[in-house]
Design a protein around this motif. Structure first.
Motif, PDB file in Angstrom:
ATOM      1  N   VAL A   1     -11.189 -16.246  -2.057  1.00 11.97           N
ATOM      2  CA  VAL A   1     -11.785 -17.349  -2.818  1.00 11.97           C
ATOM      3  C   VAL A   1     -12.226 -18.416  -1.834  1.00 11.97           C
ATOM      4  CG1 VAL A   1     -11.342 -19.060  -4.604  1.00 11.97           C
ATOM      5  CG2 VAL A   1     -10.295 -16.822  -4.753  1.00 11.97           C
ATOM      6  N   LYS A   2     -13.428 -18.230  -1.307  1.00 14.92           N
ATOM      7  CA  LYS A   2     -13.827 -19.139  -0.242  1.00 14.92           C
ATOM      8  C   LYS A   2     -14.958 -20.061  -0.659  1.00 14.92           C
ATOM      9  CE  LYS A   2     -16.661 -15.546   1.963  1.00 14.92           C
ATOM     10  NZ  LYS A   2     -16.530 -14.582   0.828  1.00 14.92           N
ATOM     11  N   ASP A   3     -15.639 -19.718  -1.728  1.00  7.87           N
ATOM     12  CA  ASP A   3     -16.668 -20.627  -2.210  1.00  7.87           C
ATOM     13  C   ASP A   3     -16.708 -20.597  -3.737  1.00  7.87           C
ATOM     14  OD1 ASP A   3     -17.755 -18.198  -2.746  1.00  7.87           O
ATOM     15  OD2 ASP A   3     -19.303 -18.313  -1.187  1.00  7.87           O
ATOM     16  N   LEU A   4     -17.587 -21.379  -4.268  1.00  9.11           N
ATOM     17  CA  LEU A   4     -17.642 -21.513  -5.716  1.00  9.11           C
ATOM     18  C   LEU A   4     -17.894 -20.165  -6.393  1.00  9.11           C
ATOM     19  CD1 LEU A   4     -17.449 -23.540  -7.968  1.00  9.11           C
ATOM     20  CD2 LEU A   4     -19.886 -23.973  -7.749  1.00  9.11           C
ATOM     21  N   GLN A   5     -18.818 -19.414  -5.794  1.00  8.63           N
ATOM     22  CA  GLN A   5     -19.167 -18.108  -6.364  1.00  8.63           C
ATOM     23  C   GLN A   5     -17.929 -17.222  -6.465  1.00  8.63           C
ATOM     24  OE1 GLN A   5     -22.694 -16.588  -6.936  1.00  8.63           O
ATOM     25  NE2 GLN A   5     -21.166 -15.551  -8.198  1.00  8.63           N
TER      26      GLN A   5
ATOM     27  N   PHE B   1     -14.851 -18.057  -6.352  1.00  6.15           N
ATOM     28  CA  PHE B   1     -13.864 -18.651  -7.256  1.00  6.15           C
ATOM     29  C   PHE B   1     -14.184 -18.253  -8.697  1.00  6.15           C
ATOM     30  CE2 PHE B   1     -12.355 -21.941 -10.091  1.00  6.15           C
ATOM     31  CZ  PHE B   1     -11.060 -22.165  -9.648  1.00  6.15           C
TER      32      PHE B   1
ATOM     33  N   LEU C   1      -8.883 -26.059 -14.352  1.00  6.25           N
ATOM     34  CA  LEU C   1      -8.948 -27.139 -13.368  1.00  6.25           C
ATOM     35  C   LEU C   1      -8.159 -28.363 -13.821  1.00  6.25           C
ATOM     36  CD1 LEU C   1     -12.710 -26.808 -12.394  1.00  6.25           C
ATOM     37  CD2 LEU C   1     -10.713 -25.919 -11.189  1.00  6.25           C
TER      38      LEU C   1
ATOM     39  N   LEU D   1      -3.252 -19.414  -7.075  1.00  7.66           N
ATOM     40  CA  LEU D   1      -4.170 -20.555  -7.025  1.00  7.66           C
ATOM     41  C   LEU D   1      -3.389 -21.862  -7.049  1.00  7.66           C
ATOM     42  CD1 LEU D   1      -7.010 -21.861  -7.291  1.00  7.66           C
ATOM     43  CD2 LEU D   1      -6.751 -21.639  -9.763  1.00  7.66           C
TER      44      LEU D   1
ATOM     45  N   VAL E   1      -3.232 -24.399  -3.810  1.00 17.76           N
ATOM     46  CA  VAL E   1      -3.720 -25.774  -3.889  1.00 17.76           C
ATOM     47  C   VAL E   1      -2.542 -26.744  -3.810  1.00 17.76           C
ATOM     48  CG1 VAL E   1      -4.943 -27.447  -5.307  1.00 17.76           C
ATOM     49  CG2 VAL E   1      -5.722 -25.076  -5.237  1.00 17.76           C
TER      50      VAL E   1
ATOM     51  N   LYS F   1      -1.139 -27.796  -0.370  1.00 22.25           N
ATOM     52  CA  LYS F   1      -1.880 -28.830   0.367  1.00 22.25           C
ATOM     53  C   LYS F   1      -1.640 -30.213  -0.238  1.00 22.25           C
ATOM     54  CE  LYS F   1      -5.721 -25.912   1.830  1.00 22.25           C
ATOM     55  NZ  LYS F   1      -7.112 -25.553   1.509  1.00 22.25           N
TER      56      LYS F   1
ATOM     57  N   GLN G   1     -10.562 -26.191  -3.046  1.00 26.29           N
ATOM     58  CA  GLN G   1     -10.201 -24.786  -3.208  1.00 26.29           C
ATOM     59  C   GLN G   1     -11.224 -24.071  -4.091  1.00 26.29           C
ATOM     60  OE1 GLN G   1      -7.407 -22.856  -1.944  1.00 26.29           O
ATOM     61  NE2 GLN G   1      -8.893 -21.377  -2.711  1.00 26.29           N
ATOM     62  N   MET G   2     -11.801 -24.836  -4.991  1.00 24.02           N
ATOM     63  CA  MET G   2     -12.765 -24.249  -5.915  1.00 24.02           C
ATOM     64  C   MET G   2     -14.062 -23.890  -5.210  1.00 24.02           C
ATOM     65  SD  MET G   2     -13.669 -26.341  -9.289  1.00 24.02           S
ATOM     66  CE  MET G   2     -15.239 -25.880  -9.974  1.00 24.02           C
ATOM     67  N   GLY G   3     -14.219 -24.415  -4.020  1.00 23.96           N
ATOM     68  CA  GLY G   3     -15.436 -24.086  -3.290  1.00 23.96           C
ATOM     69  C   GLY G   3     -16.413 -25.236  -3.225  1.00 23.96           C
ATOM     70  N   PHE G   4     -16.063 -26.358  -3.852  1.00 22.95           N
ATOM     71  CA  PHE G   4     -16.881 -27.563  -3.684  1.00 22.95           C
ATOM     72  C   PHE G   4     -16.448 -28.216  -2.377  1.00 22.95           C
ATOM     73  CE2 PHE G   4     -17.831 -27.687  -8.315  1.00 22.95           C
ATOM     74  CZ  PHE G   4     -19.193 -27.867  -8.209  1.00 22.95           C
TER      75      PHE G   4
END
Lengths: 1010, 382, 140
Positions: B246-250, B252, B312, B341, B345, B348, C94-97
């Motif tokens: 999961v490295k970018d919005l896509q 994710f 979210l 997830l 998150v 951090k 983390q969501m990619g933003f």
């Protein structure tokens, strides 16, 4: 010359000078229900305040906390909004007739040449005006036209023409679309009736030109502190980035020269201006924050940060900001021809000359009395002091020499904002007490009843105002009307010209009736501009004012996207859509109110507590005065004379008599506080008297629990009877103690229990006390030699003259450093003090027949009380105020106030001012029959509430509580200020806010995205 | 100082010894009732049971090998309103950490709750365990093997079975409790460790429940250290893998696109304490033509809406308090990596506030406080 | 094709930043018409839901404007906003933003120029970042 009929009567008050003190007095009296006329000679109100961006000791602005009903806008705007205040800007007093209680004041209203009602601030006139002159605001660093706005937020928010520079060319008249300019406007004379007059004349900065040796006016890079203040303000042309005047280059190495026009009899200024050390330190800090790498050096005599938390501020300036302070005397300032840098030669304490080069020099100019004050004072019969400031009696600090005329703030002498706020309040209290017996409150406006507040299907009327054609320059009203027609539940759309004027307001009123509108959207200027007339119109016709929405297509659209008409129109359409979406979902609000318990509780019967009690009682409220001892008086009982020569014992007797004789004051002796409960709208305090418990209900709380002299832990105190404190000495002098006659040499040591690790603050009064006692000692025993060992002499304000006198009488002042403290030795039964004298560069040994320690002031232990009353203490144990700048005596919680030594170390005079002031703040609350709740209150949907307590934790006002039985949160409406923080803290929307609920905000958000 | 002792085990059956101890808590009226996992009659699972009658203690399993519900939630129901009598609860470390978090949000009242923690080797998915039993693996025997493994600090389940992913990366196997039943490093056939908070220890001693003697085995510290280290390593590997995928919005969105918005994760989560989630309230009730406008704006919208924002927002509410029990994962019908997830998150953000959820009931959760001098933002922006 | 015009949703507090934005108008500071202002009472009243919803629904950037530290008219709302956003940023990251599409800015009532500059800079930064990827992706 036009002549109107007299307005105002014996019950109203006239405040002259709309600076910080004047605004504070006006706001408080207005809150107490008085009609207040607030007169200002300049074209805009505010005094020096608009010049200040950040203030010490917080380095924030914070002046908005000044309003007696926080949260609020800055006081300038609040004065403009207040129903009971009538602004008389650009006016002057011509004549004062009558006597206290019944003044008739002739005033002259100078012509603005611009009608504030019609001026839309389009600034077309400014563009065409050919005259450019120095702008007064900020010391003349910038330019303005002959027609100008004094400063961007000026109130009245309208342009003005300066007749001295206007050439009457008439270009502006041609350029003005709404026809607001009239060059033939004449001055008008008017008569104001008032029972009391309050003076807030303020001060003027010392004219730096008078100290020619510093080069101001000759050297471009020598600035006054007024100019530098402007330069580092974020609203300055450089947005606060400090640049050199000569070449616009970044400042890198600057010097502050202190005491320019202060402590300097050679230029007729023998007083200390009190706040320059602090304001200059603040300017240095801010400048360093704005421009990293800036080097700042101070040249000073004594550094005087005496106020609450100021010492820490000064320490921070040195340690965190690396600002350098050099104790010295300036010998000369010379400009270097090529670089226009400045070369300063100075004499250090040890007698050695040094030189340094700087790229700019800032002169910390002192305070002088206002110009022409002698004439004005003469006209009123007002006595001025030697320095030309207002003369007041030490124990009646708000009272001028004329009955019925009161004073506060810098017109009494140089002082900082907190003190000015206190004194503005104090003057209001004194005036309220004076007005009380013969004056009635002005009647409140009556409005017709509103209809039922049931939920109805929205019928929205949208009025798009083009602001006298101004908005048409960048917006297509045609497109906006077309687009608005498509929006749901909009039943009427209309273009109007100036929605703020009566013509258009009448039209809107008519349309509401015709179409049965129940929601109004005004698309035009900011709600800040138009809310007042709109709401007035709505109330006048029984239309709930909370059903009006505003789409800000002027300030936040047309004005800021002038060259992009298409995109601006598109944006304006979205703004209207958002406002309509809000309008669809808002509900009428009828504000509730909570009955006020018209009683004050004062804890502590010292000078501050007694003063506060008397002022409250004189205003007509019951007062319960709680004293833990058997008798009243507190520290005042041990005070026998003051530096200014007044007799505290007669003050003590006077206060005690008045308190005991006042029918509305109930004193409780030997009484303790054992419980406190916050109710919706009032407080309930449980006390323990010698004969049992009692519960008192009250609407305001004033804590005046006092302080005490620190018990010294060093210098053989308590070990040798010859080592005493100033207080003990004062008593001996008072009793004409035989022992003192034998004294040949007395040594005083300053800062014992002040400015050290245990008490890292300045106790403010000890330097004055030392000078006072040294002079008295000399008076009783001429041959005695008196030495004062000090770190900085802090005889601020007019006390400076006594320091001067003391030195003239041969009292020797020797400075010492914290690192090289004096040492006391006992040899063969003789005391001696050895201290390093920096002027001689060696140690000196002083014989001490008496060693007098200037012990500092500490608060009484208030930890338990603070817990009971749910108020905070600062790290030094003094009560902590809501805002050190502009709400210095208020707690964050509504209705709790502090005064006297429990707030900070103070002279008697200041404690009286604080006592008065806290009574004024409390009186502003108690004067109302009911506390009106805020409009946008929070509420709880009980079904959803889990009782997690997050809303209780985040509420800054203690307006939330957990009902333990139900495990549900509750709102105390009278305390809720409507910030909405609790709404966000709540995870599932159990906590909501009227007309700001989450669903509504999300709908507006949705409308915002296109 | 907590007091140490051991429970002697006879016939090689440690559960019996623990049962005996718990029984005595009821008999000597130290507590009114005990919440404890009990084997189901079918033998293929466990259920939390509130036991009042000491005789009903038979069949309880301190070391239940599944966690069908998070007992923090049970403890909340039990104590939130007027629990006037003392109740004990036998809990895993993550359950106690959940309780600590809930106590901060006033959803658990600790006054009358006696926490009994058991060292945790890990748990199986409910369905896995049931299958294991049906495949003929006897529960008690499996437990025995696991206990033997715990003596050495084994982190892998025996015979090729696997613990739940959350357990495999759980770095808090040791509970902080009023009574702590210690298994790691102990020869469970002979004895299990017992550590009791001082005041309570005195009470138990006075009531003749037990006496304090003996120290923990010298190897225990090392064994526990090994378990924590291995799991931490696993955790870091999982984080790394997850952050790689999961490295970018896509990526994710891809990962979460199979969410069916059943809200099971929320129901299973011990920290999600709202009586009714905001997503079920009027705040998220939209007007019919609102959907049409959205569809118009974007060309087409996924229905039902508000799936992504649900995750979210839930995360923004709970992530600082996520104790990593992984029940959200277990509850997800679409097998979304919700727990990973949240933990990834959470790690951090929790670090940012130097906050460890479940560590100490007196710690203030980051969402309930602030510091004036923190998160320095340069000229106003973060 | 015309140049990409970012859309910014701004949540401004009633007392400071909204007033500052008005001042930008009074003083005729020019800035791009990219911003849509939602008026709230306090920066501490900006719910994470609003910010996320704005991003999911396709706003290219979100600006939250509040009073400077120490100047919050509700004492401490701005500090709470700052913490809330810090948490939210961790999630968005983390969501990619990964880019900074959400900005928290302290702008006082007297900082009209700063408001204009902030909008200008943010608009330019967003132009460089390009459109919010949410617009093309999952239509949640």
């Amino acid at each position: 010359m036009a002549q109107g009929k007299m307005r105002g009567d014996k019950s109203s008050a006239l405040v002259i000078g709309a600076g910080i003190a004047g605004m504070q007095s006006a706001l408080l009296l207005a809150e107490m229900g008085r009609k207040v006329f607030l007169l200002e000679q300049g074209p805009a109100i505010g005094g020096y305040f608009p010049l200040l961006d950040k203030t010490f000791p917080t380095n924030s602005c914070g002046v908005c906390f000044m309003s007696p009903t926080p949260p609020a806008f800055c006081p300038i705007y609040e004065c403009h909004l207040h129903d009971n205040i009538e602004l008389l800007p650009y006016s002057e007093v011509k004549k004062v007739e009558g006597t206290g209680g019944d003044f008739r004041v002739s005033i002259v209203r100078k012509p603005r040449f611009v009608d504030p009602k019609r001026c839309t601030l389009c600034e077309a006139c400014i563009k065409v005006c050919p005259v450019e002159v120095e702008r007064e605001f900020g010391g003349g660093l910038e330019k303005r036209k002959a027609i100008y706005l004094p400063y961007p937020q000026a109130i009245p928010h309208s342009l003005v023409i300066d007749p001295r520079t206007c050439t009457r060319c008439g270009e502006c008249v041609k350029a003005c679309a709404p026809g607001a300019i009239d060059l033939d406007m004449k001055e008008e004379e008017e008569e104001i009736g008032a029972g009391a007059i309050l003076l807030g004349f303020g001060f003027e900065p010392f004219l730096a030109q008078k100290k020619g040796e510093y080069g101001f006016g000759r050297y471009e890079n020598v600035l006054t502190s007024v100019q530098f203040e402007r330069l580092i303000s974020t609203s300055s042309p450089t947005q606060g980035f400090p640049v050199r005047v000569s070449d616009g280059k970044k400042m890198e190495k600057i010097a502050f020269i202190q005491c320019v026009g202060s402590r300097d009899p050679s230029c007729g200024q023998d007083h200390c201006s009190t706040i320059c050390c602090m304001y200059a330190t603040k300017q240095a800090m801010i400048a360093k924050e704005r421009a990293s790498g800036l080097n700042v050096t101070f040249f000073y005599m004594d550094i005087r940060p005496m106020g609450k938390d100021y010492e820490r501020y000064y320490e921070r300036a040195k340690s965190e900001y690396g600002i350098e302070y050099i104790r010295s005397a300036i010998s000369s300032v010379k400009e270097l021809q090529q670089t226009k840098n400045l070369f300063i030669t100075y004499l250090k304490e040890d007698g050695i000359f040094e030189e340094r080069e700087f790229d700019s020099v800032i002169l910390s100019v002192g305070f002088t009395p206002p110009q022409n004050i002698k004439d004005i004072a003469g006209g009123m019969g007002l006595l001025l002091n030697q320095q030309g400031f207002c003369q007041t009696d030490e124990f009646h600090p708000a009272q001028t020499s004329v009955e019925g005329i009161f004073v506060g703030g810098a017109f009494r002498g140089p002082r900082d904002i907190p003190e000015t706020v206190v004194e503005g309040s104090s003057a209001a209290a004194a005036a309220a007490s004076f007005l009380a017996p013969n004056a009635s409150s002005p009647s409140r406006k009556e409005y017709p009843m509103e209809g039922a507040l049931g939920e109805e299907i929205p019928k929205i009327g949208v009025f798009i105002c083009h602001c006298g054609e101004e908005l048409k320059k960048s917006l297509s009203l045609f497109d906006l009307i077309l687009g608005t027609k498509l929006l749901r539940e909009v039943v009427h759309i209309e273009e109007v010209g100036l929605a703020c004027l009566p013509e258009d307001l009448d039209l809107i009123k008519k349309r509401i009736g015709e179409h049965g509108l129940n929601r109004i959207v005004i698309a035009g200027c900011s709600h800040r501009e138009i809310r007042k007339p709109m709401e007035e119109m709505a109330k006048g016709m029984g239309f709930n004012p909370y059903l009006i929405e505003y789409a800000n297509i002027r300030e936040q659209c047309a004005f800021v996207h002038r060259d992009l008409p298409e995109l601006a129109t598109e944006k304006a359409m979205v703004l209207i859509r958002m406002a309509v979406e809000r309008a669809r979902r808002i509900q009428p609000i009828r504000k509730g109110s909570q009955k006020v318990e018209k009683r004050g509780l004062v804890v502590g019967g010292g000078v501050a507590g007694m003063t506060a009690s008397l002022r409250l009682a004189e205003q007509g409220y019951e007062v319960c005065l709680i004293e833990k001892e058997r008798e009243l008086g507190g520290n005042l009982r041990d005070s026998f004379y003051t530096l200014r020569g007044s007799n505290p014992q007669s003050l003590l007797q006077d206060l005690i008599q008045k308190v005991k004789n006042h029918p509305s004051i109930r004193p409780y002796f030997e009484t303790e506080i054992i419980g406190f409960e916050k109710r919706n709208g009032h407080y309930k305090t449980k006390i323990l008297r010698p004969d049992g418990e009692e519960s008192l209900e009250h609407g305001a709380l004033i804590l005046a629990t006092g302080g005490r002299e620190v018990v010294p832990k060093e210098y053989l105190y308590g070990k040798d009877p010859r080592v005493i404190t100033q207080r003990q000495l004062e008593k001996m002098i008072h009793l004409k103690d035989e022992g003192l006659k034998e004294v040949r040499s007395a040594v005083m040591i300053q800062c014992v229990g002040s400015r050290d690790e245990e008490h890292p603050y300045c106790s403010r009064i000890c330097c004055g006390h030392a000078v006072k006692n040294a002079l008295k000692l000399k008076e009783q025993n001429h041959s005695a030699q008196v030495y004062v060992l000090y770190r900085d002499v802090r005889t601020y304000g007019f006390y400076e003259t006594y320091y001067h006198e003391a030195r003239g009488k041969g009292i020797v002042f020797i400075r010492y450093d914290l690192e090289k403290k004096p040492e006391v030795a006992l040899e063969n039964g003789r005391l001696s003090v050895s201290v390093f004298d920096p002027a001689m560069g060696s140690r000196v040994s002083l014989p001490a027949d008496r060693l007098i320690l200037s012990a500092g002031v500490e608060p009484n232990d208030n930890r338990d009380l603070a817990k009971i009353f749910d108020v905070d203490l600062n790290p030094d144990g003094f009560f902590m105020e809501a805002n050190p700048k502009s709400a210095p005596l208020d707690s964050v919680d509504r209705g709790k106030f502090f005064c006297g030594l429990c707030h900070s170390p103070n002279f008697i005079e200041d404690s009286i001012s604080q006592g008065n002031a806290s009574a004024a703040r409390a009186g502003a609350l108690l004067s109302k029959e009911a506390v009106e709740e805020k409009a946008y209150l929070a509420n709880v949907i009980k079904r959803l509430c889990c009782g997690c307590g997050l809303c209780v934790t985040v509420c800054p006002y203690g307006a939330r509580a957990l009902n333990e039985e139900e495990v549900k949160a509750e709102v105390m409406e009278s305390l809720c200020q409507g910030c909405g923080n609790c709404v966000v803290a709540c995870r599932n929307g159990a906590s909501q806010q009227r007309n700001f609920d989450k669903a509504l905000n999300l709908a507006v958000l949705d409308a915002a995205i296109d | 100082m907590a007091k140490q002792t051991v429970l002697k085990v006879s016939e090689g059956r440690p559960e019996k010894a623990i049962q005996g101890f718990l029984k005595s808590l009821l008999e000597k009226e130290v507590v009114e009732a005990i919440l404890v996992p009990k084997g189901l009659p079918s033998g293929d699972g466990f259920a939390q049971t509130l036991i009042h009658d000491p005789e009903k203690m038979d069949g309880m399993c301190a070391l239940s090998l599944t966690m069908p519900v998070q007992s923090a939630k049970v403890a909340s129901h039990l104590s939130i309103k007027n629990l006037n009598k003392k109740v004990a609860a036998v809990l895993k470390a993550c359950e106690i950490r959940g309780i600590v978090e809930l106590a901060k949000f006033l959803q658990v009242k600790l006054d009358n709750l006696l926490l009994i923690g058991v060292d945790c080797p890990g748990t199986f998915e409910v369905s896995d365990y049931s299958k294991m039993v049906q495949e003929g693996k006897e529960g008690e025997k499996l437990a025995g093997e696991i206990l033997t493994g715990m003596e050495r600090g084994e982190t892998v389940a025996p015979q090729g079975y696997t613990f739940r992913p959350a357990c495999r990366m759980c770095e808090y196997p040791i509970p902080k409790a009023d009574i702590h039943i210690k298994l790691f490093g102990y020869k469970a056939e002979e004895e299990v460790g017992l550590e009791i908070e001082e005041k309570l220890g005195k009470e138990l001693e006075e009531k003749g429940l037990l006496s304090f003697s003996g120290n923990e085995p010298s190897s225990r510290n090392e064994v526990v250290g090994k378990v924590v280290a291995e799991r931490t390593k696993k955790r870091d590997a999982v984080f790394q893998e997850f952050r790689g995928i999961v490295k970018d919005l896509q990526s994710f969105l891809d990962r979460f696109s199979t969410c069916i918005r059943c809200h099971n994760c929320m129901v299973a989560c011990p920290i999600c304490y709202c009586k009714e989630c905001v997503f079920k309230t009027a705040v998220f009730e939209h007007e019919g033509d609102q959907f049409l406008r959205w569809a118009d704006r974007k060309g087409g919208i996924r229905m039902p809406t508000d799936t992504l924002i649900f995750h979210l927002i839930r995360m923004s509410h709970m992530v600082t308090s996520c104790i990593g029990c992984g029940l959200c994962d277990s509850a997800c019908p679409s097998r979304l990596p919700v727990a990973t997830l949240f933990r990834s998150v959470g790690e951090k953000i929790q670090k940012m506030f130097n906050y460890v959820p479940g560590r100490d009931v007196n710690e203030v959760p980051p969402v309930a406080t602030f510091k004036e001098d923190e998160l320095k933002i340069e000229s106003g922006s973060i | 094709m015309s140049e990409f015009e970012p859309r910014i949703v701004a949540f401004l507090c009633h007392w400071c930043t909204y007033t500052g934005a008005d001042l930008a108008g009074t003083t005729r500071q020019q800035y791009p018409p990219s911003i849509r202002v939602i008026h709230l009472m306090c920066s501490g009243a900006v719910d994470s839901i609003y910010v996320l919803k704005a991003l999911i629904d396709g706003a290219d950037g979100v600006l939250i404007g509040g009073c400077h530290p120490g100047d919050c008219h509700y004492q401490t709302g701005n500090y709470k906003a700052r913490r809330r956003l810090a948490i939210l940023k961790g999630i968005l990251n983390q969501m990619g933003f990964t880019e900074d599409r959400v900005l928290l800015k302290w702008i006082s009532a007297s900082e009209g120029k700063l408001f204009a500059d902030t909008v200008t800079k943010m608009t330019n930064d967003l132009k460089k970042m390009g459109p919010n990827p949410m617009k093309q992706l999952w239509n949640a």
